[in-house]
Enzyme design. Sequence first.
Site, PDB file in Angstrom:
ATOM      1  N   ARG A 134      11.569   2.343   3.414  1.00  0.00           N
ATOM      2  CA  ARG A 134      10.905   1.550   4.458  1.00  0.00           C
ATOM      3  C   ARG A 134      11.930   0.563   4.980  1.00  0.00           C
ATOM      4  O   ARG A 134      12.633  -0.089   4.185  1.00  0.00           O
ATOM      5  CB  ARG A 134       9.759   0.765   3.820  1.00  0.00           C
ATOM      6  CG  ARG A 134       9.066  -0.180   4.751  1.00  0.00           C
ATOM      7  CD  ARG A 134       7.887   0.511   5.363  1.00  0.00           C
ATOM      8  NE  ARG A 134       6.978  -0.347   6.040  1.00  0.00           N
ATOM      9  CZ  ARG A 134       5.722  -0.014   6.266  1.00  0.00           C
ATOM     10  NH1 ARG A 134       5.241   1.146   5.834  1.00  0.00           N
ATOM     11  NH2 ARG A 134       4.924  -0.811   6.933  1.00  0.00           N
ATOM     12  N   ARG A 160       0.816  -1.202   0.000  1.00  0.00           N
ATOM     13  CA  ARG A 160       0.000   0.000   0.000  1.00  0.00           C
ATOM     14  C   ARG A 160       0.858   1.263   0.000  1.00  0.00           C
ATOM     15  O   ARG A 160       0.676   2.160  -0.817  1.00  0.00           O
ATOM     16  CB  ARG A 160      -0.915   0.010   1.218  1.00  0.00           C
ATOM     17  CG  ARG A 160      -2.359   0.275   0.889  1.00  0.00           C
ATOM     18  CD  ARG A 160      -3.226  -0.085   2.039  1.00  0.00           C
ATOM     19  NE  ARG A 160      -2.935  -1.426   2.479  1.00  0.00           N
ATOM     20  CZ  ARG A 160      -1.991  -1.813   3.316  1.00  0.00           C
ATOM     21  NH1 ARG A 160      -1.200  -0.943   3.911  1.00  0.00           N
ATOM     22  NH2 ARG A 160      -1.814  -3.070   3.585  1.00  0.00           N
ATOM     23  N   THR A 161       1.811   1.320   0.922  1.00  0.00           N
ATOM     24  CA  THR A 161       2.650   2.511   1.028  1.00  0.00           C
ATOM     25  C   THR A 161       3.515   2.673  -0.219  1.00  0.00           C
ATOM     26  O   THR A 161       3.653   3.768  -0.768  1.00  0.00           O
ATOM     27  CB  THR A 161       3.538   2.416   2.282  1.00  0.00           C
ATOM     28  OG1 THR A 161       2.696   2.210   3.417  1.00  0.00           O
ATOM     29  CG2 THR A 161       4.346   3.688   2.483  1.00  0.00           C
ATOM     30  N   LYS A 193      23.990  -8.853   0.406  1.00  0.00           N
ATOM     31  CA  LYS A 193      25.447  -8.990   0.254  1.00  0.00           C
ATOM     32  C   LYS A 193      26.184  -8.239   1.352  1.00  0.00           C
ATOM     33  O   LYS A 193      27.394  -8.043   1.264  1.00  0.00           O
ATOM     34  CB  LYS A 193      25.872  -8.466  -1.123  1.00  0.00           C
ATOM     35  CG  LYS A 193      25.360  -9.321  -2.273  1.00  0.00           C
ATOM     36  CD  LYS A 193      25.842  -8.787  -3.611  1.00  0.00           C
ATOM     37  CE  LYS A 193      25.099  -9.495  -4.745  1.00  0.00           C
ATOM     38  NZ  LYS A 193      25.246  -8.787  -6.019  1.00  0.00           N
ATOM     39  N   HIS A 206       6.286   7.022  10.836  1.00  0.00           N
ATOM     40  CA  HIS A 206       5.693   6.806   9.519  1.00  0.00           C
ATOM     41  C   HIS A 206       5.007   8.123   9.154  1.00  0.00           C
ATOM     42  O   HIS A 206       3.790   8.216   9.102  1.00  0.00           O
ATOM     43  CB  HIS A 206       4.690   5.652   9.624  1.00  0.00           C
ATOM     44  CG  HIS A 206       4.197   5.160   8.303  1.00  0.00           C
ATOM     45  ND1 HIS A 206       4.725   5.562   7.109  1.00  0.00           N
ATOM     46  CD2 HIS A 206       3.210   4.274   7.990  1.00  0.00           C
ATOM     47  CE1 HIS A 206       4.091   4.943   6.124  1.00  0.00           C
ATOM     48  NE2 HIS A 206       3.166   4.175   6.626  1.00  0.00           N
TER      49      HIS A 206
END
Lengths: 320, 320, 320
Positions: free
Chosen positions: B101, B51-52, B80, B129
């Site tokens: 995120r 969604r974000t 890595k 957020h």
Amino acid sequence: MKHVIDSTDLTVEEIDGILKLAQDIIDDKEAYSEACKGKKLATLFFEPSTRTRLSFESAMMELGGNVLGFSSADSSSATKGESVGDTTRVVSCYADIIAMRHPKEGAPMRASMVSGVPIINAGDGGHNHPTQTLTDLLTILREKGRLDNFTIGLCGDLKFGRTVHSLIKALSRYENIKFILIAPKELRVPEYIISEVLEAKNIPYEEVESMEEVMSELDVLYMTRVQKERFFNEADYVRLKDTYILDGKKLKNAKSDLAILHPLPRVNEISVEIDDDPRACYFRQVMNGKFVRMALMLTLLKANGAKLNLSADKLAKIPE
Amino acid sequence: MKHVIDSTDLTVEEIDGILKLAQDIIDDKEAYSEACKGKKLATLFFEPSTRTRLSFESAMMELGGNVLGFSSADSSSATKGESVGDTTRVVSCYADIIAMRHPKEGAPMRASMVSGVPIINAGDGGHNHPTQTLTDLLTILREKGRLDNFTIGLCGDLKFGRTVHSLIKALSRYENIKFILIAPKELRVPEYIISEVLEAKNIPYEEVESMEEVMSELDVLYMTRVQKERFFNEADYVRLKDTYILDGKKLKNAKSDLAILHPLPRVNEISVEIDDDPRACYFRQVMNGKFVRMALMLTLLKANGAKLNLSADKLAKIPE
Amino acid sequence: MKHVIDSTDLTVEEIDGILKLAQDIIDDKEAYSEACKGKKLATLFFEPSTRTRLSFESAMMELGGNVLGFSSADSSSATKGESVGDTTRVVSCYADIIAMRHPKEGAPMRASMVSGVPIINAGDGGHNHPTQTLTDLLTILREKGRLDNFTIGLCGDLKFGRTVHSLIKALSRYENIKFILIAPKELRVPEYIISEVLEAKNIPYEEVESMEEVMSELDVLYMTRVQKERFFNEADYVRLKDTYILDGKKLKNAKSDLAILHPLPRVNEISVEIDDDPRACYFRQVMNGKFVRMALMLTLLKANGAKLNLSADKLAKIPE
């Protein structure tokens, strides 16, 4: 149909043409910003490599084109047993050019044999990664102003590091370069490169085990990672690991115009304290990677007859 | 270089400017549809959040820009061993702005310290957020016509829900808001928010255990999910779970202009029978999220000197 | 709101309109290259299918639009327990049209009931895959010049192969087509298709076990894969497997204008030695798939009132 599978697929003239074009793009970005309008790049990454993938994608976007593809084999048809050849023929219907990364050596070569559009090898196993070599060359050219007459130190894992092998081969085609190969005994450059590339062409080289003893001589220092699992035993690893970590202290005797390169990602082989030293070029190298990929894609698209949205003037700058 | 890591990074004036801009975009979409022509957003999602991510991506596309990135750590270089800082510096070479995120708190902050382009925190662990908070504010503003003088009920898991904490902090900066905190004892708002935010500013609040007893007072109802695993024991969960599910029956005494918000995804905490009630705002809230992200990206790009493809008139609407 | 969930959602007239539009796009690509400027396609692939996803994505890009979405459920909100309905309503806020692939039959139908934008079923379980059927029809039309008056052989797994069932239903609506169903006993076309489609409409058909005996009669040969796990026992599989592999020898008595189709991916059911035979249409079929998806998206967008960036002339070519 022209493809780039191995950096030796390109002649010195072709490489010089691509590097020259990359520099014109850097100097005049706006002029190229819609060159690939309506074109599509497919990034077929059968193994993940964020940096390389995003570099290709941003390159195509800065040319005004679009991007589609996949970033790992999980989300591809390979899981249904489709051959690389079939995937390539299918994707040829969707894109104007393909960048392919594959864990198996030779897969991009195989793809190029059936593809309807140009293939760029974005890394196949431990084999080839020609756009990394072009990136390294552009970086040296921009930092030093030339691709000849310098001493380069290559440091770290010189045995398994494919970027190092490609760079040696590529630089061996230019004049008066001295190679200093800095590696633990276990990770020296393979014998065939010494004999078939350096000695065959009478190119001066030296093999040493520590960078400190040669630092003052270097014009370019190309760092790579030394992976623990490459060592035969723990004791050797512990004894040697710090030798291959570049920090401020080891740079003490370095030239003031040394250029430090690294193909990234790094783990700890360059201390972050170096990052803001003007001699640290590895993030500029990332930027150069984007521009050289723009130049390469334009070159291949033109060679394959694609209609580019460029002025006649700029179109003429794209090497034949 | 300006970044948005925490919603408190923005002053009330800056938030009001962004909300005002978002509303101008809603009213005049066409005028902004090429504002970010030639610009690129990188979505670096080290953990998935469809969604974000899609909200940011559609926002950039509606501004005429391009998007690249990754949607989970598996397909990134993190596997890595590359640091967040290095990934950020590399991606700075490919994009004009980054939405990040990350499962670890502080990662976007760390990224912002080395980034060459603006970073927007798209959620870091249980921490911050900020674009969700801006979305909530824009939704209240559009539904109620104001950001002051109302009673808001916050319902569900008020202990671990980061969006709730951010929203309380953000709203505490506006006039005459009463908070009704509706939660089981185990999931009450943390003490520091009560003492440092609400009591410190003399803001009226009430703590209750069921929404029915306060429903008729509410102007805004902000629902969140109560996760089973948050409860100390099964018996409490079974006893309480239905208390925190909003359905038609519980809405009986609600005001006719109540605004029901939810950050989504929901599991079952709002019955689908409510979805078509005009008071259900959560899908309009999704739409607002896109517009507020457009406004935020424009604001950060302008603040960082990017050349936007906008009329002087519209350019002046972007907050300094 | 119009959606395409099942190929039988479309009337013969609608299908013919879409195929005609697809052919106009093929003949005049440039005219459509900005038709969807500012539009966004969301590809919601709850299970991976590279070919189908990239076909949709390239189709939207060739219409000048943008693409966002996800390529597997792992990177979607489904992992947080969100319903398909909620995901669809949320994505409706980000995109103008949705292509959905889902492992569960009926999911795209469910999505279409709440969606604010048109849904195209890009495959749901063993059920429907209407754009594959449109692709097959366009390919037959372009290869044979007509959709009536021919003999088609359908070969391989006719029991579980959904594309075969859809194709039989679709072709049964055209005049004078004879079906030859080539399959091992275990994998014959289900009885309900024989009785409800072919016999109900008095359509001639024949059931045989090997393609060699009927090859000379065929105008079209539609190959599908015979999966080992479909057989009741190993002995049957070993006895029959080569019967269903098309190679040069089996083509010996085929007509010179036979059209060989395959929905891809293939494993080994068509020998690669056939690939360069002019009768092998399966890679042209891929290309047709892209064009028919362009036509379908234009049709749905227009039907739903979207403003397309097309000349009045071209706009009139989009079926109502």
